[in-house]
Design a protein around this motif. Structure first.
Motif, PDB file in Angstrom:
ATOM      1  N   VAL A  97      -1.837   6.920  11.456  1.00 44.90           N
ATOM      2  CA  VAL A  97      -3.973   5.965  10.788  1.00 44.90           C
ATOM      3  C   VAL A  97      -3.867   5.898   9.601  1.00 44.90           C
ATOM      4  O   VAL A  97      -3.519   7.100   8.638  1.00 44.90           O
ATOM      5  CB  VAL A  97      -4.232   7.530  12.330  1.00 44.90           C
ATOM      6  CG1 VAL A  97      -5.925   7.149  11.323  1.00 44.90           C
ATOM      7  CG2 VAL A  97      -4.403   7.616  13.148  1.00 44.90           C
ATOM      8  N   VAL A  98      -4.229   4.792   9.394  1.00 46.61           N
ATOM      9  CA  VAL A  98      -4.624   4.473   7.706  1.00 46.61           C
ATOM     10  C   VAL A  98      -6.080   3.792   7.692  1.00 46.61           C
ATOM     11  O   VAL A  98      -7.149   3.797   8.665  1.00 46.61           O
ATOM     12  CB  VAL A  98      -3.488   3.595   7.218  1.00 46.61           C
ATOM     13  CG1 VAL A  98      -2.229   3.784   7.451  1.00 46.61           C
ATOM     14  CG2 VAL A  98      -3.738   2.554   8.038  1.00 46.61           C
ATOM     15  N   THR A  99      -6.367   4.071   6.878  1.00 47.43           N
ATOM     16  CA  THR A  99      -7.648   3.653   5.652  1.00 47.43           C
ATOM     17  C   THR A  99      -7.798   1.734   6.157  1.00 47.43           C
ATOM     18  O   THR A  99      -6.892   0.797   6.162  1.00 47.43           O
ATOM     19  CB  THR A  99      -7.962   3.980   4.332  1.00 47.43           C
ATOM     20  OG1 THR A  99      -7.425   2.954   3.246  1.00 47.43           O
ATOM     21  CG2 THR A  99      -8.521   5.321   4.485  1.00 47.43           C
ATOM     22  N   LEU A 100      -9.005   1.308   7.033  1.00 49.92           N
ATOM     23  CA  LEU A 100      -9.403  -0.013   6.683  1.00 49.92           C
ATOM     24  C   LEU A 100      -9.324  -0.443   5.596  1.00 49.92           C
ATOM     25  O   LEU A 100      -7.961  -2.022   5.630  1.00 49.92           O
ATOM     26  CB  LEU A 100     -10.552  -0.197   7.167  1.00 49.92           C
ATOM     27  CG  LEU A 100     -10.992  -2.139   7.216  1.00 49.92           C
ATOM     28  CD1 LEU A 100      -9.792  -2.972   8.395  1.00 49.92           C
ATOM     29  CD2 LEU A 100     -12.249  -2.209   7.916  1.00 49.92           C
ATOM     30  N   ARG A 101      -8.813  -0.201   4.984  1.00 50.85           N
ATOM     31  CA  ARG A 101      -8.694  -1.314   3.183  1.00 50.85           C
ATOM     32  C   ARG A 101      -7.053  -0.866   3.149  1.00 50.85           C
ATOM     33  O   ARG A 101      -6.665  -1.618   2.771  1.00 50.85           O
ATOM     34  CB  ARG A 101      -9.287  -0.061   1.567  1.00 50.85           C
ATOM     35  CG  ARG A 101      -8.908  -0.838   0.711  1.00 50.85           C
ATOM     36  CD  ARG A 101      -9.737  -0.199  -0.706  1.00 50.85           C
ATOM     37  NE  ARG A 101     -10.735  -0.283  -0.642  1.00 50.85           N
ATOM     38  CZ  ARG A 101     -12.057   0.108  -0.615  1.00 50.85           C
ATOM     39  NH1 ARG A 101     -11.857   0.933  -1.027  1.00 50.85           N
ATOM     40  NH2 ARG A 101     -13.070  -0.324  -0.507  1.00 50.85           N
ATOM     41  N   GLU A 102      -6.652   0.186   3.071  1.00 50.75           N
ATOM     42  CA  GLU A 102      -5.213   0.020   2.786  1.00 50.75           C
ATOM     43  C   GLU A 102      -4.362  -1.138   4.540  1.00 50.75           C
ATOM     44  O   GLU A 102      -3.679  -1.716   3.857  1.00 50.75           O
ATOM     45  CB  GLU A 102      -4.379   1.268   3.706  1.00 50.75           C
ATOM     46  CG  GLU A 102      -4.391   2.779   2.370  1.00 50.75           C
ATOM     47  CD  GLU A 102      -4.165   4.404   3.035  1.00 50.75           C
ATOM     48  OE1 GLU A 102      -2.913   4.985   2.402  1.00 50.75           O
ATOM     49  OE2 GLU A 102      -4.935   5.011   4.136  1.00 50.75           O
ATOM     50  N   TRP A 103      -4.939  -0.715   5.557  1.00 45.35           N
ATOM     51  CA  TRP A 103      -4.172  -1.848   6.094  1.00 45.35           C
ATOM     52  C   TRP A 103      -4.209  -3.422   6.023  1.00 45.35           C
ATOM     53  O   TRP A 103      -3.220  -3.672   6.204  1.00 45.35           O
ATOM     54  CB  TRP A 103      -5.233  -1.719   7.920  1.00 45.35           C
ATOM     55  CG  TRP A 103      -4.468  -2.735   8.462  1.00 45.35           C
ATOM     56  CD1 TRP A 103      -5.190  -3.525   9.224  1.00 45.35           C
ATOM     57  CD2 TRP A 103      -3.252  -2.220   9.253  1.00 45.35           C
ATOM     58  NE1 TRP A 103      -3.590  -4.024  10.271  1.00 45.35           N
ATOM     59  CE2 TRP A 103      -3.146  -3.048  10.717  1.00 45.35           C
ATOM     60  CE3 TRP A 103      -2.573  -1.167   9.650  1.00 45.35           C
ATOM     61  CZ2 TRP A 103      -2.160  -2.967  11.654  1.00 45.35           C
ATOM     62  CZ3 TRP A 103      -1.302  -0.918  10.749  1.00 45.35           C
ATOM     63  CH2 TRP A 103      -1.553  -1.915  11.838  1.00 45.35           C
ATOM     64  N   GLN A 163      -4.539  -4.070   2.409  1.00 46.90           N
ATOM     65  CA  GLN A 163      -4.199  -4.556   1.078  1.00 46.90           C
ATOM     66  C   GLN A 163      -2.490  -4.563   2.143  1.00 46.90           C
ATOM     67  O   GLN A 163      -1.618  -5.601   1.732  1.00 46.90           O
ATOM     68  CB  GLN A 163      -3.910  -3.598   0.524  1.00 46.90           C
ATOM     69  CG  GLN A 163      -5.404  -3.502  -0.047  1.00 46.90           C
ATOM     70  CD  GLN A 163      -5.273  -2.195  -0.670  1.00 46.90           C
ATOM     71  OE1 GLN A 163      -4.570  -1.232  -1.124  1.00 46.90           O
ATOM     72  NE2 GLN A 163      -6.049  -1.928  -1.867  1.00 46.90           N
ATOM     73  N   THR A 164      -2.221  -3.927   2.558  1.00 43.09           N
ATOM     74  CA  THR A 164      -0.440  -4.036   3.680  1.00 43.09           C
ATOM     75  C   THR A 164      -0.219  -6.004   4.864  1.00 43.09           C
ATOM     76  O   THR A 164       0.302  -5.832   3.515  1.00 43.09           O
ATOM     77  CB  THR A 164      -0.535  -3.017   4.427  1.00 43.09           C
ATOM     78  OG1 THR A 164       0.171  -1.600   3.799  1.00 43.09           O
ATOM     79  CG2 THR A 164       1.204  -3.388   5.317  1.00 43.09           C
ATOM     80  N   ALA A 165      -1.379  -5.799   4.937  1.00 41.17           N
ATOM     81  CA  ALA A 165      -1.745  -7.272   5.465  1.00 41.17           C
ATOM     82  C   ALA A 165      -1.064  -8.620   4.520  1.00 41.17           C
ATOM     83  O   ALA A 165      -0.778  -9.319   4.727  1.00 41.17           O
ATOM     84  CB  ALA A 165      -2.728  -7.291   6.106  1.00 41.17           C
ATOM     85  N   THR A 166      -2.098  -8.547   3.502  1.00 39.48           N
ATOM     86  CA  THR A 166      -1.572  -9.031   2.825  1.00 39.48           C
ATOM     87  C   THR A 166      -0.485  -9.878   1.652  1.00 39.48           C
ATOM     88  O   THR A 166      -0.014 -10.710   0.837  1.00 39.48           O
ATOM     89  CB  THR A 166      -3.310  -9.244   1.948  1.00 39.48           C
ATOM     90  OG1 THR A 166      -3.121  -8.084   0.484  1.00 39.48           O
ATOM     91  CG2 THR A 166      -4.690  -9.384   2.081  1.00 39.48           C
ATOM     92  N   GLU A 167       0.578  -8.730   1.703  1.00 35.83           N
ATOM     93  CA  GLU A 167       1.560  -8.425   1.583  1.00 35.83           C
ATOM     94  C   GLU A 167       2.734  -8.370   2.226  1.00 35.83           C
ATOM     95  O   GLU A 167       3.702  -9.446   1.413  1.00 35.83           O
ATOM     96  CB  GLU A 167       2.204  -6.900   0.990  1.00 35.83           C
ATOM     97  CG  GLU A 167       1.058  -6.343  -0.847  1.00 35.83           C
ATOM     98  CD  GLU A 167       1.148  -5.145  -0.389  1.00 35.83           C
ATOM     99  OE1 GLU A 167       1.664  -3.860   0.159  1.00 35.83           O
ATOM    100  OE2 GLU A 167       0.083  -4.016  -1.774  1.00 35.83           O
TER     101      GLU A 167
END
Length: 81
Positions: free
Chosen positions: A68-74, A76-80
């Motif tokens: 479970v992560v914040t949408l913002r974290e998710w 950011q991870t996807a763009t990396e």
């Protein structure tokens, strides 16, 4: 109508996956069903603040919830990747 409902009417704003909820999503619940998905596969449900716990428990009881992560974290991870 509340601002949250007005904002969620915008198709660019992700909304909660809870049945009937149209509030903007704040959380990403990453899960998989080990009987049908490979271990690395992640399906996602989105949750508003109000439904995060309920949806997490639903997936957790079944052994499906992985993260479970914040949408913002998710995002950011996807763009990396």
């Amino acid at each position: 109508m509340t601002d949250a409902v007005n904002e969620a009417a915008d198709p660019q704003i992700p909304v909660c996956s809870a049945k009937g909820c149209r509030n903007p999503a704040v959380w990403v619940l990453a899960w998989n069903n080990p009987k049908i998905h490979t271990p690395e596969r992640r399906k996602t449900w989105l949750a508003c603040q109000e439904h995060r716990e309920h949806l997490s428990k639903f997936l957790g009881v079944r052994g499906f919830l992985k993260d479970v992560v914040t949408l913002r974290e998710w995002e950011q991870t996807a763009t990396e990747r």
